[in-house]
Enzyme design. Structure first.
Site, PDB file in Angstrom:
ATOM      1  N   GLU A 294       0.701  -1.266  -0.036  1.00 55.44           N
ATOM      2  CA  GLU A 294      -0.156   0.025   0.125  1.00 55.44           C
ATOM      3  C   GLU A 294       0.946   1.227   0.058  1.00 55.44           C
ATOM      4  O   GLU A 294       0.489   2.312  -0.805  1.00 55.44           O
ATOM      5  CB  GLU A 294      -0.766   0.002   1.254  1.00 55.44           C
ATOM      6  CG  GLU A 294      -2.034  -1.263   0.950  1.00 55.44           C
ATOM      7  CD  GLU A 294      -3.139  -1.190   2.066  1.00 55.44           C
ATOM      8  OE1 GLU A 294      -4.239  -0.624   1.895  1.00 55.44           O
ATOM      9  OE2 GLU A 294      -2.624  -1.637   3.381  1.00 55.44           O
TER      10      GLU A 294
ATOM     11  N   GLU B 250      -4.078  -9.292   3.661  1.00 56.22           N
ATOM     12  CA  GLU B 250      -4.859  -8.863   4.753  1.00 56.22           C
ATOM     13  C   GLU B 250      -6.120  -9.752   4.996  1.00 56.22           C
ATOM     14  O   GLU B 250      -6.491 -10.049   5.961  1.00 56.22           O
ATOM     15  CB  GLU B 250      -5.389  -7.381   4.529  1.00 56.22           C
ATOM     16  CG  GLU B 250      -4.331  -6.465   4.901  1.00 56.22           C
ATOM     17  CD  GLU B 250      -3.279  -6.048   4.181  1.00 56.22           C
ATOM     18  OE1 GLU B 250      -2.778  -5.076   3.941  1.00 56.22           O
ATOM     19  OE2 GLU B 250      -3.146  -6.952   2.802  1.00 56.22           O
TER      20      GLU B 250
END
Length: 256
Positions: A113, A133
């Site tokens: 990210e 995730e």
């Protein structure tokens, strides 16, 4: 400038931010340090972001759990906790100068990210990228789900986010996540420095205007807040620690 988790060095008009924590793990110290470090660029005209022993295994879950745990189930409190992480990643995107990510080894979760918020991404042949995730019962909420579709397309972003499985350097280049793959670590860092040095010679206001125009297409704030709210409501400390214990580490398991 050196912090326990980052180091900022300078060569001419090119600054380099190195993630110095073990395996590039991103814990509270990293998120706190980044905005101040990036505010100390002192006229640098390009920035290279790199790791030390590897780029980043992502969020330091063990160090972050005591901070996040008390906020779970409380969206307002959870937003305040995650806001520090958002501020750090947004600080890279908001810089008026070009930011070149140089990735080697693993680039996982929050690390992925982070590089999605950079302007250009290069990697070495040993690089591996993953957004795992979902395996930890989390919805990625640091901007990856908002930025990655603009980089690799919605379908490929969905593949990364929904499977949690890693891709290699060649796939990352084919998908457009990185624009160049260098054969060795030395070649990667040399190329990143060379590219940043070239960018530093270009008109600064033209570069800044180009960055701002490109970013105008990323209206992701509402979506990002929605992801944070979802995690605040549905994420549990027990589930997170159980997943961490089951996997043994934050590194992805081999592709089945």
């Amino acid at each position: 400038m050196t912090d326990e988790s980052v180091q900022l060095t300078r060569r001419g008009e090119v600054a380099t931010l190195t993630i110095t924590s073990k395996k590039g793990s991103l814990g509270p110290a990293f998120w706190r340090a980044v905005p101040g470090v990036l505010a100390d660029l002192n006229g640098a005209r390009a920035l290279v972001v790199r790791g030390q022993d590897l780029f980043s295994v992502g969020l330091d879950v063990k160090a972050t759990a005591p901070v996040i745990g008390p906020a779970l189930g409380n969206p307002a409190a959870f937003h305040l906790v995650v806001a520090e992480m958002h501020a750090a990643i947004e600080a890279f995107a908001a810089l008026p100068i070009p930011v070149v990510a140089a990735v080697h080894g693993w680039c996982i979760g929050a690390g992925l990210e982070l590089i999605a918020a950079c302007d250009l991404r290069l990697c070495s042949a040993d690089a591996r990228f993953s957004l795992p995730e979902v395996r930890l019962g989390i919805t990625a909420d640091l901007g990856g789900l908002q930025r990655l579709p603009h980089l690799v397309g919605r379908g490929r972003a969905a593949h990364l986010a929904l499977t949690g499985l890693p891709i290699d350097a060649a796939t990352a280049e084919r998908w457009g996540l990185v624009t160049e793959v260098m054969p060795t670590l030395d070649a990667l860092f040399a190329r990143a420095e060379e590219l940043a040095a070239y960018l530093a010679t270009l008109p600064s206001k033209a570069l800044e205007g180009t960055k701002r125009t490109l970013q105008d297409g990323l209206s992701h704030t509402e979506s990002l807040h929605a992801a944070v709210a979802w995690n605040a409501q549905h994420m549990t400390a027990e589930g997170l620690l159980s997943a961490l214990k089951r996997d043994g580490s934050s590194e992805p398991r081999p592709t089945p």
